[in-house]
Design a protein around this motif. Sequence first.
Motif, PDB file in Angstrom:
ATOM      1  N   PHE A 148     -17.418  31.873   5.839  1.00 19.62           N
ATOM      2  CA  PHE A 148     -17.696  31.170   7.089  1.00 19.62           C
ATOM      3  C   PHE A 148     -18.104  32.179   8.160  1.00 19.62           C
ATOM      4  O   PHE A 148     -17.470  33.230   8.301  1.00 19.62           O
ATOM      5  CB  PHE A 148     -16.470  30.394   7.558  1.00 19.62           C
ATOM      6  N   ALA A 149     -19.168  31.873   8.885  1.00 27.01           N
ATOM      7  CA  ALA A 149     -19.610  32.719   9.991  1.00 27.01           C
ATOM      8  C   ALA A 149     -19.653  31.874  11.266  1.00 27.01           C
ATOM      9  O   ALA A 149     -20.065  30.713  11.240  1.00 27.01           O
ATOM     10  CB  ALA A 149     -20.993  33.298   9.702  1.00 27.01           C
ATOM     11  N   ASP A 150     -19.225  32.481  12.360  1.00 32.09           N
ATOM     12  CA  ASP A 150     -19.146  31.785  13.641  1.00 32.09           C
ATOM     13  C   ASP A 150     -19.516  32.774  14.741  1.00 32.09           C
ATOM     14  O   ASP A 150     -18.980  33.879  14.780  1.00 32.09           O
ATOM     15  CB  ASP A 150     -17.723  31.260  13.840  1.00 32.09           C
ATOM     16  N   ALA A 151     -20.436  32.402  15.624  1.00 35.85           N
ATOM     17  CA  ALA A 151     -20.857  33.311  16.698  1.00 35.85           C
ATOM     18  C   ALA A 151     -21.433  32.515  17.854  1.00 35.85           C
ATOM     19  O   ALA A 151     -21.847  31.358  17.709  1.00 35.85           O
ATOM     20  CB  ALA A 151     -21.892  34.310  16.177  1.00 35.85           C
ATOM     21  N   ARG A 152     -21.465  33.165  19.016  1.00 38.39           N
ATOM     22  CA  ARG A 152     -22.169  32.635  20.180  1.00 38.39           C
ATOM     23  C   ARG A 152     -23.510  33.356  20.262  1.00 38.39           C
ATOM     24  O   ARG A 152     -23.567  34.587  20.158  1.00 38.39           O
ATOM     25  CB  ARG A 152     -21.374  32.885  21.464  1.00 38.39           C
ATOM     26  N   VAL A 153     -24.605  32.595  20.446  1.00 36.27           N
ATOM     27  CA  VAL A 153     -25.966  33.149  20.391  1.00 36.27           C
ATOM     28  C   VAL A 153     -26.745  32.712  21.637  1.00 36.27           C
ATOM     29  O   VAL A 153     -26.700  31.546  22.028  1.00 36.27           O
ATOM     30  CB  VAL A 153     -26.698  32.688  19.113  1.00 36.27           C
ATOM     31  N   PHE A 154     -27.485  33.659  22.227  1.00 40.02           N
ATOM     32  CA  PHE A 154     -28.327  33.420  23.407  1.00 40.02           C
ATOM     33  C   PHE A 154     -29.723  33.955  23.098  1.00 40.02           C
ATOM     34  O   PHE A 154     -29.865  35.104  22.692  1.00 40.02           O
ATOM     35  CB  PHE A 154     -27.725  34.162  24.607  1.00 40.02           C
ATOM     36  N   THR A 155     -30.752  33.138  23.283  1.00 41.25           N
ATOM     37  CA  THR A 155     -32.124  33.582  23.041  1.00 41.25           C
ATOM     38  C   THR A 155     -32.993  33.314  24.261  1.00 41.25           C
ATOM     39  O   THR A 155     -32.723  32.385  25.029  1.00 41.25           O
ATOM     40  CB  THR A 155     -32.742  32.874  21.812  1.00 41.25           C
ATOM     41  N   ASP A 156     -34.031  34.130  24.432  1.00 40.68           N
ATOM     42  CA  ASP A 156     -34.954  33.933  25.550  1.00 40.68           C
ATOM     43  C   ASP A 156     -36.219  33.201  25.120  1.00 40.68           C
ATOM     44  O   ASP A 156     -37.205  33.183  25.837  1.00 40.68           O
ATOM     45  CB  ASP A 156     -35.308  35.274  26.196  1.00 40.68           C
ATOM     46  N   GLN A 157     -36.197  32.587  23.927  1.00 42.75           N
ATOM     47  CA  GLN A 157     -37.366  31.863  23.417  1.00 42.75           C
ATOM     48  C   GLN A 157     -37.017  30.401  23.128  1.00 42.75           C
ATOM     49  O   GLN A 157     -35.883  30.073  22.760  1.00 42.75           O
ATOM     50  CB  GLN A 157     -37.876  32.509  22.131  1.00 42.75           C
ATOM     51  N   TYR A 158     -38.016  29.543  23.286  1.00 42.71           N
ATOM     52  CA  TYR A 158     -37.825  28.114  23.022  1.00 42.71           C
ATOM     53  C   TYR A 158     -37.504  27.878  21.549  1.00 42.71           C
ATOM     54  O   TYR A 158     -36.653  27.061  21.213  1.00 42.71           O
ATOM     55  CB  TYR A 158     -39.092  27.360  23.427  1.00 42.71           C
ATOM     56  N   LYS A 159     -38.182  28.585  20.669  1.00 42.70           N
ATOM     57  CA  LYS A 159     -37.926  28.505  19.234  1.00 42.70           C
ATOM     58  C   LYS A 159     -37.518  29.884  18.738  1.00 42.70           C
ATOM     59  O   LYS A 159     -38.303  30.829  18.799  1.00 42.70           O
ATOM     60  CB  LYS A 159     -39.172  28.036  18.468  1.00 42.70           C
ATOM     61  N   SER A 160     -36.320  30.025  18.264  1.00 47.07           N
ATOM     62  CA  SER A 160     -35.835  31.329  17.822  1.00 47.07           C
ATOM     63  C   SER A 160     -36.394  31.679  16.439  1.00 47.07           C
ATOM     64  O   SER A 160     -36.524  30.810  15.567  1.00 47.07           O
ATOM     65  CB  SER A 160     -34.308  31.344  17.760  1.00 47.07           C
ATOM     66  N   SER A 161     -36.700  32.965  16.246  1.00 47.57           N
ATOM     67  CA  SER A 161     -37.124  33.455  14.930  1.00 47.57           C
ATOM     68  C   SER A 161     -35.998  34.222  14.250  1.00 47.57           C
ATOM     69  O   SER A 161     -36.218  34.888  13.246  1.00 47.57           O
ATOM     70  CB  SER A 161     -38.351  34.367  15.076  1.00 47.57           C
TER      71      SER A 161
END
Length: 220
Positions: free
Chosen positions: A131-144
């Motif tokens: 199991f993996a769990d994280a908080r993620v923030f991106t500066d793009q509308y669609k993340s790569s």
Amino acid sequence: VQMKNDGWAYSEFFRELPVAKLNARKVKIYFWYLRGNNAVYFDDFEVDFVKYKPAKIMAEKRLNTDSEYITVSSLCCNFDENCTNESGFTQHSEFAFSGSQTGLVNAMHPFSLAHQLPLKGYSPEKRSEIFADARVFTDQYKSSGTLVIDFRHKGKSVAYVPAYLRNKTRKGEWITVQFAAGIPQGITDADTAKVYFYRSAGDEEILIDDFCVSIKQKKH
């Protein structure tokens, strides 16, 4: 811009505005002549600002494993304290989800901190998952970006399980990302699972916080 040698050409571009954390107040838009001696003419130069609807997050329902599974082992990193098997790049950020440090994934640092989770204590006879769990923030509308669980035997990859972040994030917001992968057949308790985030191309910047991985086994 692909221009004709003699004649007018129509060109249209779309570019996302930066997220608020860059504190940008103005945008300057212009053409830049890289090389050559001939004159280039521009006409009907128009700039439009458009809004789009927030991305719809196609995420799985939040995993609740407390009643069904027991935790065999786990590793966590909030980037403000020393992390086990620390790798990747860490930066100070006033936009951190918790504390003041985050993991950073961008063009210069395409790989995040990687958790090396020993599978000691894992029983092949029981249903087990990573199991993996994280908080993620991106500066793009669609993340790569991609969350990777890489099962390794004697240092070599034997099973590679990707979870793509596309449609699981929203530009300029912290989003909880969860992922589970069954441990493949042939993996033993002498092997390891390497879990990390990866960004393949483009100019996207991804922040990561409160990144945890664990081995869980079915109680029955």
